[in-house]
Design a protein around this motif. Structure first.
Motif, PDB file in Angstrom:
ATOM      1  N   ILE A 188      -4.334  -5.020   3.226  1.00 31.52           N
ATOM      2  CA  ILE A 188      -3.723  -4.046   2.335  1.00 31.52           C
ATOM      3  C   ILE A 188      -4.407  -2.603   2.690  1.00 31.52           C
ATOM      4  CG2 ILE A 188      -4.206  -3.107  -0.054  1.00 31.52           C
ATOM      5  CD1 ILE A 188      -5.318  -6.279  -0.617  1.00 31.52           C
ATOM      6  N   PRO A 189      -3.148  -1.857   2.696  1.00 31.90           N
ATOM      7  CA  PRO A 189      -3.627  -0.281   3.254  1.00 31.90           C
ATOM      8  C   PRO A 189      -4.659   0.261   2.605  1.00 31.90           C
ATOM      9  CG  PRO A 189      -1.462  -0.812   3.371  1.00 31.90           C
ATOM     10  CD  PRO A 189      -2.029  -1.854   2.521  1.00 31.90           C
ATOM     11  N   ALA A 190      -5.357   1.265   3.089  1.00 38.58           N
ATOM     12  CA  ALA A 190      -6.590   1.934   2.571  1.00 38.58           C
ATOM     13  C   ALA A 190      -6.205   2.724   1.354  1.00 38.58           C
ATOM     14  CB  ALA A 190      -7.100   3.066   3.458  1.00 38.58           C
ATOM     15  N   ASP A 191      -5.019   3.520   1.010  1.00 39.89           N
ATOM     16  CA  ASP A 191      -4.453   4.006   0.059  1.00 39.89           C
ATOM     17  C   ASP A 191      -4.077   3.170  -1.025  1.00 39.89           C
ATOM     18  OD1 ASP A 191      -2.000   3.194   1.066  1.00 39.89           O
ATOM     19  OD2 ASP A 191      -0.933   4.701   0.548  1.00 39.89           O
ATOM     20  N   GLN A 192      -4.136   1.793  -1.098  1.00 42.69           N
ATOM     21  CA  GLN A 192      -3.763   0.985  -1.995  1.00 42.69           C
ATOM     22  C   GLN A 192      -4.810   0.214  -2.524  1.00 42.69           C
ATOM     23  OE1 GLN A 192      -0.032  -1.495  -1.289  1.00 42.69           O
ATOM     24  NE2 GLN A 192       0.746   0.162   0.216  1.00 42.69           N
ATOM     25  N   ILE A 193      -5.876  -0.356  -1.675  1.00 42.36           N
ATOM     26  CA  ILE A 193      -6.793  -1.130  -1.824  1.00 42.36           C
ATOM     27  C   ILE A 193      -7.767  -0.756  -3.137  1.00 42.36           C
ATOM     28  CG2 ILE A 193      -8.635  -0.372  -0.228  1.00 42.36           C
ATOM     29  CD1 ILE A 193      -9.077  -3.419   0.279  1.00 42.36           C
ATOM     30  N   VAL A 194      -7.804   0.835  -3.147  1.00 41.00           N
ATOM     31  CA  VAL A 194      -8.808   1.314  -4.225  1.00 41.00           C
ATOM     32  C   VAL A 194      -8.503   1.099  -5.521  1.00 41.00           C
ATOM     33  CG1 VAL A 194      -9.459   3.390  -2.225  1.00 41.00           C
ATOM     34  CG2 VAL A 194      -7.403   3.311  -3.933  1.00 41.00           C
ATOM     35  N   ARG A 195      -7.103   0.682  -5.767  1.00 45.56           N
ATOM     36  CA  ARG A 195      -6.804   0.117  -7.027  1.00 45.56           C
ATOM     37  C   ARG A 195      -7.270  -1.185  -7.401  1.00 45.56           C
ATOM     38  NH1 ARG A 195      -0.163   0.777  -5.340  1.00 45.56           N
ATOM     39  NH2 ARG A 195      -0.239   2.982  -4.604  1.00 45.56           N
ATOM     40  N   TYR A 196      -7.715  -1.918  -6.440  1.00 43.60           N
ATOM     41  CA  TYR A 196      -8.189  -3.341  -6.921  1.00 43.60           C
ATOM     42  C   TYR A 196      -9.807  -3.344  -6.824  1.00 43.60           C
ATOM     43  CZ  TYR A 196      -3.186  -3.880  -5.996  1.00 43.60           C
ATOM     44  OH  TYR A 196      -2.016  -3.528  -6.014  1.00 43.60           O
ATOM     45  N   PRO A 197     -10.650  -3.213  -7.731  1.00 43.99           N
ATOM     46  CA  PRO A 197     -11.865  -3.294  -7.644  1.00 43.99           C
ATOM     47  C   PRO A 197     -12.643  -4.219  -6.718  1.00 43.99           C
ATOM     48  CG  PRO A 197     -11.161  -2.496  -9.897  1.00 43.99           C
ATOM     49  CD  PRO A 197     -10.136  -3.141  -9.099  1.00 43.99           C
ATOM     50  N   THR A 198     -12.546  -5.597  -6.996  1.00 44.01           N
ATOM     51  CA  THR A 198     -13.156  -6.587  -6.337  1.00 44.01           C
ATOM     52  C   THR A 198     -12.898  -6.591  -4.708  1.00 44.01           C
ATOM     53  OG1 THR A 198     -11.331  -7.862  -6.707  1.00 44.01           O
ATOM     54  CG2 THR A 198     -12.918  -8.010  -8.369  1.00 44.01           C
ATOM     55  N   LEU A 199     -11.617  -6.066  -4.472  1.00 38.01           N
ATOM     56  CA  LEU A 199     -10.978  -5.985  -2.913  1.00 38.01           C
ATOM     57  C   LEU A 199     -11.887  -4.851  -2.213  1.00 38.01           C
ATOM     58  CD1 LEU A 199      -7.595  -6.867  -3.444  1.00 38.01           C
ATOM     59  CD2 LEU A 199      -9.409  -8.568  -3.339  1.00 38.01           C
ATOM     60  N   ASN A 200     -11.733  -3.656  -3.084  1.00 34.23           N
ATOM     61  CA  ASN A 200     -12.453  -2.317  -2.322  1.00 34.23           C
ATOM     62  C   ASN A 200     -13.934  -2.588  -2.354  1.00 34.23           C
ATOM     63  OD1 ASN A 200     -12.214   0.366  -1.713  1.00 34.23           O
ATOM     64  ND2 ASN A 200     -12.832   0.824  -3.400  1.00 34.23           N
ATOM     65  N   ALA A 201     -14.691  -3.854  -3.146  1.00 35.42           N
ATOM     66  CA  ALA A 201     -15.952  -3.663  -3.075  1.00 35.42           C
ATOM     67  C   ALA A 201     -16.425  -4.643  -1.762  1.00 35.42           C
ATOM     68  CB  ALA A 201     -16.408  -4.249  -4.077  1.00 35.42           C
ATOM     69  N   LEU A 202     -15.355  -5.283  -1.008  1.00 35.90           N
ATOM     70  CA  LEU A 202     -15.904  -6.271  -0.251  1.00 35.90           C
ATOM     71  C   LEU A 202     -16.159  -5.441   1.079  1.00 35.90           C
ATOM     72  CD1 LEU A 202     -13.178  -9.132  -0.756  1.00 35.90           C
ATOM     73  CD2 LEU A 202     -15.754  -9.487  -0.884  1.00 35.90           C
ATOM     74  N   PRO A 203     -17.069  -5.929   1.874  1.00 34.91           N
ATOM     75  CA  PRO A 203     -17.318  -5.266   3.027  1.00 34.91           C
ATOM     76  C   PRO A 203     -15.989  -5.606   4.087  1.00 34.91           C
ATOM     77  CG  PRO A 203     -19.256  -6.560   2.369  1.00 34.91           C
ATOM     78  CD  PRO A 203     -18.257  -6.948   1.433  1.00 34.91           C
ATOM     79  N   ARG A 204     -15.927  -4.773   5.199  1.00 37.50           N
ATOM     80  CA  ARG A 204     -14.699  -5.185   6.041  1.00 37.50           C
ATOM     81  C   ARG A 204     -15.482  -5.664   7.227  1.00 37.50           C
ATOM     82  NH1 ARG A 204     -10.452  -3.226   4.098  1.00 37.50           N
ATOM     83  NH2 ARG A 204      -9.468  -3.432   6.132  1.00 37.50           N
TER      84      ARG A 204
END
Length: 287
Positions: A27-43
């Motif tokens: 998921i690209p950076a500008d889109q993942i911010v829309r999804y709280p749980t996904l954005n919270a996961l470490p890369r």
């Protein structure tokens, strides 16, 4: 499934939601911010494995909802229907196809090798960079086209386009929609009962396929989920048992299977099939 990197002190259960983690990193950076749980996961996989809160997050309905929404948003535009998926409801067949999460995970792994095995082979501490948005768009365009061809979806898409229904376009950005998504995927992915092994095993002389998978032309949703369930179950079996099941799926009799696999007679094959039945019963309870 291969074991994790030797330096990682954790073993992931096969049916953990971690099997969808590779999709998170698409998921690209500008889109993942829309999804709280996904954005919270470490890369970084090793950081997730070492964190009990992150492992709990992966196993949550909130994670399933976010990864479903995110991947469906990437897949939907390539079906050739106007607007965004949010303009459609869960009654629309194309909307449901875009949410075929197990299929997208499998096809992307097949297409470019981006799957859980690749993540497990990464060195501990590896930080996964955000992908290029244009490359992700091209990848999903390709895998959606491939799915339409391989799954035989084109006639369905043509009919949906030719004969739209009012129910396909009801307002859907509501709490009811969120509840629908959570129940819709959680119940099907965790407790799916569309695969029947026991029926055939009740009669060892029955030459019907060992698994019954719904006809995709009749119920695409059940077909995708049942197929995913079968594939995951087969991967838990020893090679010889898996070969027996696959040969039965192809219509071979017990006698023919015994001959192909080197058994003295078909009774040995029947014993293995009975063992597979018991394993399936335990597997269903575990997922």
């Amino acid at each position: 499934m291969d074991e994790p990197h030797p330096h990682m002190q954790v073993t992931f259960p096969f049916d953990s939601n971690i099997r969808y983690l590779p999709l998170v990193y698409l998921i690209p950076a500008d889109q993942i911010v829309r999804y709280p749980t996904l954005n919270a996961l470490p890369r970084c996989l090793s950081e997730i494995a070492a964190s009990e809160p992150m492992m709990d997050l992966l196993d949550s309905d909130a994670f399933l909802k976010d990864i479903m929404d995110a991947i469906a948003a990437l897949a939907f535009p390539h079906f050739g229907f106007g607007g965004w998926k949010e303009h459609y409801t869960g009654y629309c067949p194309v909307w449901r196809l875009s949410y075929a999460l197990p299929l997208w995970a499998s096809l992307i792994d097949q297409e470019c090798g981006w799957g859980l095995q690749l993540l497990f082979r990464m060195k501990p501490g590896t930080q996964i960079p955000f992908p290029d948005a244009d490359q992700v768009r091209e990848l999903f365009a390709h895998v959606v086209k491939r799915a339409i061809t391989e799954q035989g979806w084109q006639p369905i898409l043509d009919i949906v386009r030719e004969i739209p229904c009012d129910e396909d376009f009801e307002k859907w950005d509501t709490n009811a929609r969120k509840d629908f998504l959570r129940r819709w995927y959680h119940t099907r992915s965790k407790k799916v009962q569309t695969v029947s092994l026991e029926g055939m095993l009740e009669n060892s002389d029955d030459d019907s396929p060992i698994f019954h998978i719904p006809d995709p032309s009749q119920n695409v949703e059940e077909y995708v989920i049942a197929k995913d369930f079968v594939e995951r179950f087969l991967k838990t079996l020893p090679l010889k048992d898996r070969q027996i099941v696959e040969l039965r799926q192809d219509g071979f009799t017990y006698e023919e299977i015994a001959d192909k696999l080197g058994y003295k007679n078909h009774s040995g094959v029947i014993k293995r099939v009975e063992a597979v039945k018991k394993k399936l019963q335990k597997y269903r309870c575990s997922v």
